[in-house]
Scaffold this motif. Structure first.
Motif, PDB file in Angstrom:
ATOM      1  N   THR A   1       0.959  -1.091   0.147  1.00 44.06           N
ATOM      2  CA  THR A   1      -0.210  -0.129  -0.001  1.00 44.06           C
ATOM      3  C   THR A   1       0.852   1.359  -0.013  1.00 44.06           C
ATOM      4  O   THR A   1       0.506   2.273  -0.853  1.00 44.06           O
TER       5      THR A   1
ATOM      6  N   LYS B   1       1.167   4.305  -2.969  1.00 47.56           N
ATOM      7  CA  LYS B   1       0.971   5.672  -2.625  1.00 47.56           C
ATOM      8  C   LYS B   1       2.114   6.418  -3.234  1.00 47.56           C
ATOM      9  O   LYS B   1       1.819   7.715  -3.722  1.00 47.56           O
TER      10      LYS B   1
ATOM     11  N   GLU C   1     -14.208  -2.062  -3.280  1.00 49.39           N
ATOM     12  CA  GLU C   1     -14.126  -0.718  -2.359  1.00 49.39           C
ATOM     13  C   GLU C   1     -12.996  -0.514  -1.898  1.00 49.39           C
ATOM     14  O   GLU C   1     -12.685   0.597  -1.982  1.00 49.39           O
ATOM     15  N   ARG C   2     -12.118  -1.549  -1.632  1.00 46.44           N
ATOM     16  CA  ARG C   2     -10.868  -1.043  -1.126  1.00 46.44           C
ATOM     17  C   ARG C   2      -9.808  -0.367  -1.909  1.00 46.44           C
ATOM     18  O   ARG C   2      -9.153   0.453  -1.947  1.00 46.44           O
TER      19      ARG C   2
ATOM     20  N   ASP D   1     -10.948   0.964  -4.768  1.00 52.52           N
ATOM     21  CA  ASP D   1     -11.168   2.550  -4.952  1.00 52.52           C
ATOM     22  C   ASP D   1     -10.745   3.263  -3.884  1.00 52.52           C
ATOM     23  O   ASP D   1     -10.492   4.625  -4.504  1.00 52.52           O
ATOM     24  N   GLN D   2     -10.600   3.162  -2.906  1.00 48.36           N
ATOM     25  CA  GLN D   2     -10.436   3.737  -1.773  1.00 48.36           C
ATOM     26  C   GLN D   2      -8.812   4.220  -1.954  1.00 48.36           C
ATOM     27  O   GLN D   2      -8.490   5.520  -1.796  1.00 48.36           O
ATOM     28  N   LEU D   3      -8.102   3.376  -2.357  1.00 50.83           N
ATOM     29  CA  LEU D   3      -6.477   3.459  -2.443  1.00 50.83           C
ATOM     30  C   LEU D   3      -6.083   4.013  -3.893  1.00 50.83           C
ATOM     31  O   LEU D   3      -5.123   4.610  -4.043  1.00 50.83           O
ATOM     32  N   GLY D   4      -7.312   4.139  -4.816  1.00 52.95           N
ATOM     33  CA  GLY D   4      -6.876   4.686  -6.134  1.00 52.95           C
ATOM     34  C   GLY D   4      -6.206   3.825  -6.915  1.00 52.95           C
ATOM     35  O   GLY D   4      -5.462   4.081  -7.799  1.00 52.95           O
TER      36      GLY D   4
ATOM     37  N   THR E   1     -10.290  -3.822   7.777  1.00 56.45           N
ATOM     38  CA  THR E   1      -9.472  -2.784   7.011  1.00 56.45           C
ATOM     39  C   THR E   1      -9.618  -3.227   5.548  1.00 56.45           C
ATOM     40  O   THR E   1      -9.682  -2.586   4.633  1.00 56.45           O
TER      41      THR E   1
ATOM     42  N   GLY F   1     -12.054  -4.642   4.241  1.00 59.33           N
ATOM     43  CA  GLY F   1     -13.362  -4.609   3.710  1.00 59.33           C
ATOM     44  C   GLY F   1     -14.285  -5.912   3.782  1.00 59.33           C
ATOM     45  O   GLY F   1     -15.004  -6.118   3.140  1.00 59.33           O
TER      46      GLY F   1
END
Length: 527
Positions: free
Chosen positions: A154, A158, A177-178, A180-183, A394, A396
């Motif tokens: 992760t 970033k 979903e996870r 999408d959150q992280l891009g 975490t 999901g």
């Protein structure tokens, strides 16, 4: 006054909080011979180690006052966890302390790989001024594939996005979903191989991840792809990597870890398209301080009866609770390990059902062992009994727990069901008097299996000849069958076969079994 022994070289700056505690005496004595350590250990309430000290059952036998062992780092291979658990000694590690250092090292290797920095430095040191031979590539606009999106993966993602890279990610527990959150874009390993300009691996080394990047994966890759491994040696097949470098499929490789460490006569190191470091991922001043701080705080929390978070073995429980649930703990973890190895796809939900006598107990500790068994198969040392529920949240993953009445056959039983994007799988177990934990159901088919060793599990059409053909293939591969169970629901329908075998089954034999007419699926499970 609590006495703590530090038996390996650990950052004293990181130990400052321990040493400043008014009720703690810290003795720093690295390099003690095993005999001397054994003679001294009985005086201490806690022991802090890195990887040099071997915390064996024999050593722990003399540790009459020991309440905790702290590992300043992640891996606990040098600690006998089972022996510590039997003696009620809590083992804690520091899984977060080196996350940033390893992620930054990965990115440093990625940039050095993109711009040929080590090769250019070697050239200029030799007296040359050669600018044409070391033309690199920009990261902006390139695609990075990350295999394993845990803590380190992760952080790498970033940093890659900050450089304008598109990030593809594979992780068996990565939900849409996870992602999408992280891009990042959640894809398969094969999709990463087809689309990525750079590929980096960040998984633990398990039976499933050993050589997960090998010949078939290299065959899918773009010409000139660049490969990185700052995780564990063996995730990338080194022989296949060498072949891919030689035929031009791989344009460059950056390696911080090797299948054999230190590497001896490794031909990869002779390639001018390979850059390498000697397992330096966590080797920063900050990481060494951080892991010492983290494990020191955990030790203080344990000694002062405060909550702690990084227990590798089960956290302490009231004696009466432990006595009631102890028989179910091993069963729960084995169920988790089993179901995680037979389920395919991205995990979305875990449903645990308790029935009969166990439903009347405090089952939270058992649920933790189940979650640890499921999650640690893919996430390794990142998962422990304390943080398993948090990691599931975490990621999901929806976790539900229900209790029912007595089973029509068993006095008590535990069922675990996993839902992935490829379907649903389940396994159930119970305790048999005199026999201990048993697996009694797999995907709705009744069996009776001891959850230990290596199991070969097939789903097949119930027809003559299949069992014989599987046995013949195993015999030809030198694999002995110790026990066999077959479960079916109707004559001529589908069935499940479980074979307890004396050693793991090689990939070629598994593939041959999968080609037997009537075999629908085959899995090699290690418990």
């Amino acid at each position: 006054m609590f006495k703590i022994l530090v038996s390996d070289a650990i950052s004293e700056e990181g130990l400052k909080k321990l040493m400043d505690a008014p009720d703690v005496q810290v003795d720093i004595r690295p390099g003690l011979p095993p005999e001397e350590l054994k003679a001294l250990i009985g005086e201490y309430d806690a022991l802090l180690v890195r990887s040099q000290t071997k915390v064996t059952a024999d050593l722990l036998a003399g540790a009459r006052n020991l309440k905790a062992v702290g590992r300043a780092g992640v891996g606990v291979d040098n600690i006998d966890i089972e022996a510590a658990t039997r003696r009620g000694i809590i083992v804690v590690n520091a899984p977060d302390g080196n996350t940033i250092s390893t992620a930054e090292h990965t990115f440093a290797m990625l940039m050095a790989l993109a711009r040929n920095i080590p090769q250019a430095y070697a050239s200029i040191q030799s007296g040359k001024w050669d600018r044409k031979s070391f033309v690199g590539v920009e990261l902006r606009g390139k695609t990075l594939g990350i295999v394993g999106l845990g803590r380190i993966g992760t952080e790498v993602a970033k940093r890659a996005m900050a450089f304008g890279m598109t990030v593809l990610a594979y992780d068996p527990f990565l939900t849409r979903e996870r992602a999408d959150q992280l891009g990042v874009e959640s894809v398969s390993v094969d999709d990463i191989c087809r689309r990525a300009d750079f590929i980096t691996v960040h998984t633990p080394l398990t039976k499933e991840t050993r050589h997960m990047i090998s010949g078939p994966q290299f065959a899918l890759m773009k010409k000139g792809v660049r490969i990185l491994n700052c995780a564990r040696g063996g995730i990338i097949d080194e022989k296949a990597l060498l072949a891919a470098l030689e035929d031009g499929t791989v344009g460059g490789a950056a390696l911080d870890v090797f299948e054999e460490e230190p590497p001896k006569d490794n031909p990869l190191l002779a390639s001018n398209r390979v850059i390498a470091t000697p397992h330096l991922g966590a080797s920063t001043v900050e990481a060494q301080i951080n892991v010492a701080i983290d494990v020191g705080e955990e030790i203080l929390n344990i000694l002062h009866d405060r909550p702690f978070k990084n227990a590798v073995n089960l956290p302490s429980l009231p004696a009466e609770v432990m006595r009631a649930v102890q028989p179910y703990l091993a069963l729960g973890e084995k169920l988790g390990q089993l179901i995680s190895q037979i389920a395919a796809g991205r995990l979305y939900a875990i449903e645990v059902t308790y029935g009969g006598a166990v439903a009347e107990r405090e089952v939270a500790p058992v649920s933790r062992t189940i979650l640890k068994g499921i999650l640690s198969y893919h996430h390794g040392d990142e998962v422990n009994y304390v943080n398993a529920p948090f990691i599931a949240e975490t990621l999901g993953i929806k976790v539900t727990e229900t209790k029912t009445g007595r089973h029509k056959v068993f006095n008590d039983w535990i069922s675990v069901q996993l839902t992935t994007d490829e379907g649903t799988h389940s396994a159930a177990g119970t305790l048999f008097n005199g026999l201990g934990p048993r697996i009694v159901q797999i995907d709705g088919y009744s069996v009776d299996v001891a959850p230990q060793g290596t199991l070969l599990i097939t789903r097949h059409i119930d027809q003559p000849g299949i069992i014989g053909q599987v046995g013949s293939l195993l015999g030809a591969a030198g694999v002995n069958i110790a026990a066999m169970q077959v479960g079916r629901k109707e004559l001529g329908g589908q069935a499940v076969m479980v074979l307890a075998v004396d050693k793991p089954v090689d990939a070629e034999t598994l593939a041959n079994i999968g080609q037997v007419p009537g075999i629908l699926a085959v899995r090699d499970v290690s418990l």
